[in-house]
Design an enzyme around this catalytic site. Structure first.
Site, PDB file in Angstrom:
ATOM      1  N   ARG A  52       9.101  51.321  55.008  1.00  0.00           N
ATOM      2  CA  ARG A  52       8.176  52.299  55.583  1.00  0.00           C
ATOM      3  C   ARG A  52       6.988  52.531  54.657  1.00  0.00           C
ATOM      4  O   ARG A  52       5.880  52.794  55.104  1.00  0.00           O
ATOM      5  CB  ARG A  52       8.895  53.611  55.877  1.00  0.00           C
ATOM      6  CG  ARG A  52       9.985  53.467  56.933  1.00  0.00           C
ATOM      7  CD  ARG A  52      10.946  54.610  56.887  1.00  0.00           C
ATOM      8  NE  ARG A  52      11.488  54.786  55.539  1.00  0.00           N
ATOM      9  CZ  ARG A  52      12.330  55.746  55.169  1.00  0.00           C
ATOM     10  NH1 ARG A  52      12.735  56.617  56.064  1.00  0.00           N
ATOM     11  NH2 ARG A  52      12.769  55.839  53.933  1.00  0.00           N
ATOM     12  N   LYS A  56      24.827  46.132  46.700  1.00  0.00           N
ATOM     13  CA  LYS A  56      26.051  46.907  46.532  1.00  0.00           C
ATOM     14  C   LYS A  56      25.735  48.386  46.663  1.00  0.00           C
ATOM     15  O   LYS A  56      24.609  48.764  46.367  1.00  0.00           O
ATOM     16  CB  LYS A  56      26.734  46.624  45.197  1.00  0.00           C
ATOM     17  CG  LYS A  56      25.871  46.734  43.945  1.00  0.00           C
ATOM     18  CD  LYS A  56      25.198  47.981  43.505  1.00  0.00           C
ATOM     19  CE  LYS A  56      26.013  49.235  43.332  1.00  0.00           C
ATOM     20  NZ  LYS A  56      25.210  50.302  42.640  1.00  0.00           N
TER      21      LYS A  56
HETATM   22  P1  NAP Z   1      15.579  53.420  46.544  1.00  0.00           P
HETATM   23  O1  NAP Z   1      14.464  52.894  45.699  1.00  0.00           O
HETATM   24  O2  NAP Z   1      15.756  54.893  46.623  1.00  0.00           O
HETATM   25  O3  NAP Z   1      15.540  52.892  48.031  1.00  0.00           O
HETATM   26  C1  NAP Z   1      15.112  51.613  48.419  1.00  0.00           C
HETATM   27  C2  NAP Z   1      14.181  51.721  49.617  1.00  0.00           C
HETATM   28  O4  NAP Z   1      14.935  51.917  50.791  1.00  0.00           O
HETATM   29  C3  NAP Z   1      13.240  52.914  49.539  1.00  0.00           C
HETATM   30  O5  NAP Z   1      12.116  52.630  48.745  1.00  0.00           O
HETATM   31  C4  NAP Z   1      12.905  53.166  50.993  1.00  0.00           C
HETATM   32  O6  NAP Z   1      11.776  52.387  51.334  1.00  0.00           O
HETATM   33  C5  NAP Z   1      14.123  52.671  51.718  1.00  0.00           C
HETATM   34  N1  NAP Z   1      14.911  53.826  52.178  1.00  0.00           N
HETATM   35  C6  NAP Z   1      15.403  54.826  51.444  1.00  0.00           C
HETATM   36  N2  NAP Z   1      16.096  55.697  52.205  1.00  0.00           N
HETATM   37  C7  NAP Z   1      16.001  55.222  53.455  1.00  0.00           C
HETATM   38  C8  NAP Z   1      16.506  55.676  54.697  1.00  0.00           C
HETATM   39  N3  NAP Z   1      17.243  56.780  54.808  1.00  0.00           N
HETATM   40  N4  NAP Z   1      16.234  54.943  55.796  1.00  0.00           N
HETATM   41  C9  NAP Z   1      15.515  53.823  55.701  1.00  0.00           C
HETATM   42  N5  NAP Z   1      14.996  53.343  54.538  1.00  0.00           N
HETATM   43  C10 NAP Z   1      15.264  54.042  53.436  1.00  0.00           C
HETATM   44  O7  NAP Z   1      16.978  52.805  46.067  1.00  0.00           O
HETATM   45  P2  NAP Z   1      17.308  51.636  45.042  1.00  0.00           P
HETATM   46  O8  NAP Z   1      17.532  52.219  43.691  1.00  0.00           O
HETATM   47  O9  NAP Z   1      16.364  50.512  45.187  1.00  0.00           O
HETATM   48  O10 NAP Z   1      18.776  51.253  45.579  1.00  0.00           O
HETATM   49  C11 NAP Z   1      18.970  50.550  46.796  1.00  0.00           C
HETATM   50  C12 NAP Z   1      20.341  49.899  46.751  1.00  0.00           C
HETATM   51  O11 NAP Z   1      20.386  49.026  45.616  1.00  0.00           O
HETATM   52  C13 NAP Z   1      21.488  50.908  46.565  1.00  0.00           C
HETATM   53  O12 NAP Z   1      22.588  50.537  47.329  1.00  0.00           O
HETATM   54  C14 NAP Z   1      21.810  50.816  45.080  1.00  0.00           C
HETATM   55  O13 NAP Z   1      23.178  51.104  44.796  1.00  0.00           O
HETATM   56  C15 NAP Z   1      21.497  49.353  44.796  1.00  0.00           C
HETATM   57  N6  NAP Z   1      21.152  49.123  43.391  1.00  0.00           N
HETATM   58  C16 NAP Z   1      20.265  49.926  42.729  1.00  0.00           C
HETATM   59  C17 NAP Z   1      20.036  49.730  41.366  1.00  0.00           C
HETATM   60  C18 NAP Z   1      19.073  50.589  40.589  1.00  0.00           C
HETATM   61  O14 NAP Z   1      19.006  50.466  39.356  1.00  0.00           O
HETATM   62  N7  NAP Z   1      18.282  51.453  41.210  1.00  0.00           N
HETATM   63  C19 NAP Z   1      20.691  48.698  40.687  1.00  0.00           C
HETATM   64  C20 NAP Z   1      21.541  47.853  41.402  1.00  0.00           C
HETATM   65  C21 NAP Z   1      21.762  48.077  42.750  1.00  0.00           C
HETATM   66  P3  NAP Z   1      10.684  52.932  52.399  1.00  0.00           P
HETATM   67  O15 NAP Z   1      10.543  54.412  52.202  1.00  0.00           O
HETATM   68  O16 NAP Z   1       9.466  52.150  52.050  1.00  0.00           O
HETATM   69  O17 NAP Z   1      11.269  52.573  53.738  1.00  0.00           O
END
Ligand code: NAP
Length: 303
Positions: A34, A87
């Site tokens: 988004r 994950k």
């Molecule tokens: P994030 O940055 O908060 O979310 C990723 C993207 O998903 C957001 O930028 C948003 O993009 C979209 N999003 C968020 N909530 C949403 C919703 N309710 N509906 C639709 N789109 C939504 O999270 P992240 O840290 O990248 O983590 C994402 C996944 O990767 C998780 O499962 C996490 O466990 C895994 N992960 C994270 C890390 C880390 O260090 N952060 C490491 C390994 C794995 P838009 O607003 O542009 O749509």
């Protein structure tokens, strides 16, 4: 192969985009998010629009948080695309089983990734443990949520899993390296009074294995797994990246690939073989902790 990345947030930009760019197997052909975009790559805000505009894209890699992931995965599989899941693979076990059945029925690849299993020393730890008897084990996974998830409110919402978001990485390593499976026998979960998910958890498993997950650790961060065996002590430190045998760092048995390049190489192999890889063992332990855990309320948490 052409690939689309969905959910352009922290992990997509930190790890997925560089891993895809450096890989000979993949071309990033579209994004869906988004707000997030990747320079020079066609960007969509709705997955359905991306899927109908790009029939040449074979694979969709989902970097969304777990709760919104299922609908996106289902849309991609229904459109005949292979799917790679960050994950934890979903918000519930049943929805991942449903995706698995859908992929199998269509002859598509579904890869539920566990990036920590690709850490440098995990394969070496697994092979060292393979013919040993495990007496006991300790997981200490303590990190600062404000440092690693700044402002990510979803981690404390239902389905965000709280401290199990990092803790499941430890469980993904444990379930990979142990020579025989264990199961949860008790858990204590600490919920901030103003939140829907735990900030700390202590778990007990069969085989005298204990885990201590805490998201309130400031200063040095700890990601250790220590196992006592009939042949002495083994430890994995730094999130599976360093192997110690008998208290001494073991040399020469480490993977040369980083975690995310290794995941994308595996996905390429799975697609070529027409295979899937969906191991829910780490998530079963988390679900069991929510089923069996004793809950206590602790002080409110704000980022
Ligand atoms: P994030 O940055 O908060 O979310 C990723 C993207 O998903 C957001 O930028 C948003 O993009 C979209 N999003 C968020 N909530 C949403 C919703 N309710 N509906 C639709 N789109 C939504 O999270 P992240 O840290 O990248 O983590 C994402 C996944 O990767 C998780 O499962 C996490 O466990 C895994 N992960 C994270 C890390 C880390 O260090 N952060 C490491 C390994 C794995 P838009 O607003 O542009 O749509």
């Amino acid at each position: 192969m052409k690939l689309a990345l969905v959910g352009i947030g922290k992990i997509a930009l930190d790890q997925h985009v560089p891993a895809i760019s450096a890989s000979p197997d993949w071309e990033l052909a579209a994004t869906v998010s988004r707000h997030g975009t990747v320079e020079g790559v066609p960007a969509y805000t709705r997955i359905e629009e991306m899927l109908s505009s790009h029939p040449e894209i074979e694979v969709v890699s989902l970097c969304l948080p777990p709760v919104p992931r299922f609908l996106a995965a289902r849309a991609a599989l229904e459109a005949g695309r292979h799917v790679m899941l960050e994950k934890p693979p979903g918000a519930t076990l049943a929805e991942v089983h449903a995706l698995e059945a859908m992929a199998a029925a269509r002859g598509l690849t579904l890869f539920a990734t566990w990036h920590s299993r690709m850490a440098h020393a995990v394969a070496a730890a697994k092979s060292w443990l393979a013919d040993r008897k495990v007496h006991s084990g300790r997981i200490i996974w303590r990190e600062d949520v404000r440092k690693w998830h700044p402002g990510q409110e979803w981690v404390f919402e239902p389905g965000g899993m709280g401290v199990f978001d990092p803790g499941i990485n430890a469980l993904s390593i444990l379930t990979e390296i142990l020579p025989a499976p264990v199961h949860l026998t008790a858990a204590e979960l600490e919920f901030p009074a103003n939140r829907q998910a735990p900030i700390a958890a202590r778990l007990s498993f069969t085989g005298s294995i204990e885990a201590d997950f805490d998201w309130r650790q400031e200063g040095p961060q700890t990601w250790d797994i220590e196992i006592d065996t009939d042949a002495g002590a083994m430890a994995l430190r730094l999130g599976g990246n360093v192997l110690e045998i008998g208290g001494t760092k073991a040399e020469g048995a480490e993977s040369i690939m980083e975690e995310y390049p290794a995941l994308y190489a595996r996905m390429a192999g799975l697609v070529r073989q027409g295979a899937s890889d969906v191991d829910l063992a780490p998530m079963v332990h988390v679900a069991d902790a929510f089923l069996l855990g004793r809950r206590t309320a602790v002080e409110d948490f704000e980022f």
